[in-house]
Scaffold this active site. Structure first.
Site, PDB file in Angstrom:
ATOM      1  N   HIS A  40      -2.039   0.739   7.076  1.00  0.00           N
ATOM      2  CA  HIS A  40      -2.528   0.859   5.700  1.00  0.00           C
ATOM      3  C   HIS A  40      -2.707   2.326   5.363  1.00  0.00           C
ATOM      4  CE1 HIS A  40      -4.412  -0.117   1.949  1.00  0.00           C
ATOM      5  NE2 HIS A  40      -5.519   0.539   2.278  1.00  0.00           N
ATOM      6  N   CYS A  79       0.791  -1.230   0.000  1.00  0.00           N
ATOM      7  CA  CYS A  79       0.000   0.000   0.000  1.00  0.00           C
ATOM      8  C   CYS A  79       0.820   1.274   0.000  1.00  0.00           C
ATOM      9  CB  CYS A  79      -0.982  -0.008   1.167  1.00  0.00           C
ATOM     10  SG  CYS A  79      -0.215   0.041   2.811  1.00  0.00           S
ATOM     11  N   ASP A 134      -8.198   3.907  -3.389  1.00  0.00           N
ATOM     12  CA  ASP A 134      -7.250   2.985  -2.775  1.00  0.00           C
ATOM     13  C   ASP A 134      -6.736   2.002  -3.832  1.00  0.00           C
ATOM     14  OD1 ASP A 134      -5.767   1.311  -1.202  1.00  0.00           O
ATOM     15  OD2 ASP A 134      -7.309   1.008   0.331  1.00  0.00           O
TER      16      ASP A 134
END
Length: 280
Positions: free
Chosen positions: A106, A67, A121
């Protein structure tokens, strides 16, 4: 930002429109073309999240990332296209018992689309999370058949998060941590606090070095497929396509590297695959 090379990497011939449909098109193309992976950790490469390093790895070298890398690149692309955005930090709840409060490991993006706030995302490896308007109860369905929704979950600054992202859909279209049923299940919680660059560096350092965690004990990868999802956890490969899931064991390092290249769009050599813990 070299948008021409980025678009070539994700298979787009031109920039998308700067609206919700264009954001969704761009993020889906990104997740289909740039695999999620943590392999830099077991390979001892370290995880650098500055813009230049991320672009070199994910675009030029054809590797993937997790991420902090994926959403660094996606943020840079959105900025180059003229879409203001900033990072947020989240606590991943996928696969955890109720009541557990994990650390903020995250990152996702808060995007300004014509004055409206959206989340985007490109770096969640557990399932495909589409862009959503930052509205209580907002829902959207993804091509794998899952539904996603945003809920106001708590007060600003609360450990439970100001916002909660949930998913209801086939467990096969995840990385295996989802419960085997279709009711709403939490993916992660987040708030809208400002996140500094060093906040991301600290979270990235913890995530990539903390002993005993998912990213320091397993070799994982995932990618969004046309109507499905594929995930690797050490030698276990799961492919979910058109509502059907198949799982098999990876035979050897060569088989592993071939699947990374062909299925996950991650350029890893046979020699590097042999250095990974499942094969070394």
């Amino acid at each position: 930002m070299d948008l021409e090379n980025y678009f070539a990497r994700i298979g787009l011939s031109a920039a998308p429109t700067l609206d919700p449909d264009g954001l969704a098109q761009l993020q889906l193309a990104h997740r289909r073309a740039i695999g999620f992976e943590n392999l830099a950790i077991p390979l001892g490469e370290g995880v650098r999240i500055d813009s230049a390093s991320v672009f070199e790895k994910l675009v030029v070298q054809g590797r993937g990332g997790y991420c902090f890398e994926q959403n660094r690149l996606f943020s840079d692309v959105l900025s180059a296209l003229g879409l203001a955005n900033r990072p947020l930090l989240a606590r991943v709840l996928l696969g955890l018992p109720e009541g557990v409060v994990p650390p903020r490991t995250h990152t996702l993006l808060l995007v300004n689309l014509g004055g409206d706030a959206w989340i985007a995302d490109a770096g969640f490896g557990g399932s495909y999370v589409p862009p959503l308007p930052l509205e209580d109860g907002a829902q959207v369905q993804t091509p794998d058949g899952a539904w996603h929704r945003l809920l106001r979950s708590g007060e600003r600054g609360s450990l439970g998060g100001e916002w909660r992202l949930e998913r209801a859909g086939p467990a096969g279209a995840t990385d295996g941590r989802s419960a085997p049923h279709g009711v709403w299940q939490p993916q992660y919680v987040f708030d809208l606090a400002q996140v500094a660059g060093d906040d991301l560096e600290m979270a990235n350092h913890w995530t990539s070095t903390r002993p005993g965690t998912r990213f320091t004990t397993l070799c994982v990868a995932s990618v969004v497929l046309d109507g499905g999802f594929a995930a690797l956890s050490d030698r276990q490969l799961t492919i979910h396509s058109q509502g059907v899931s198949e799982t098999r064991a990876i035979e050897d390092a060569r088989d592993y590297a071939q699947n990374l290249r062909d299925l996950f769009r991650i350029a890893l050599s046979d020699e590097d695959a042999e250095r990974l813990p499942p094969f070394s």
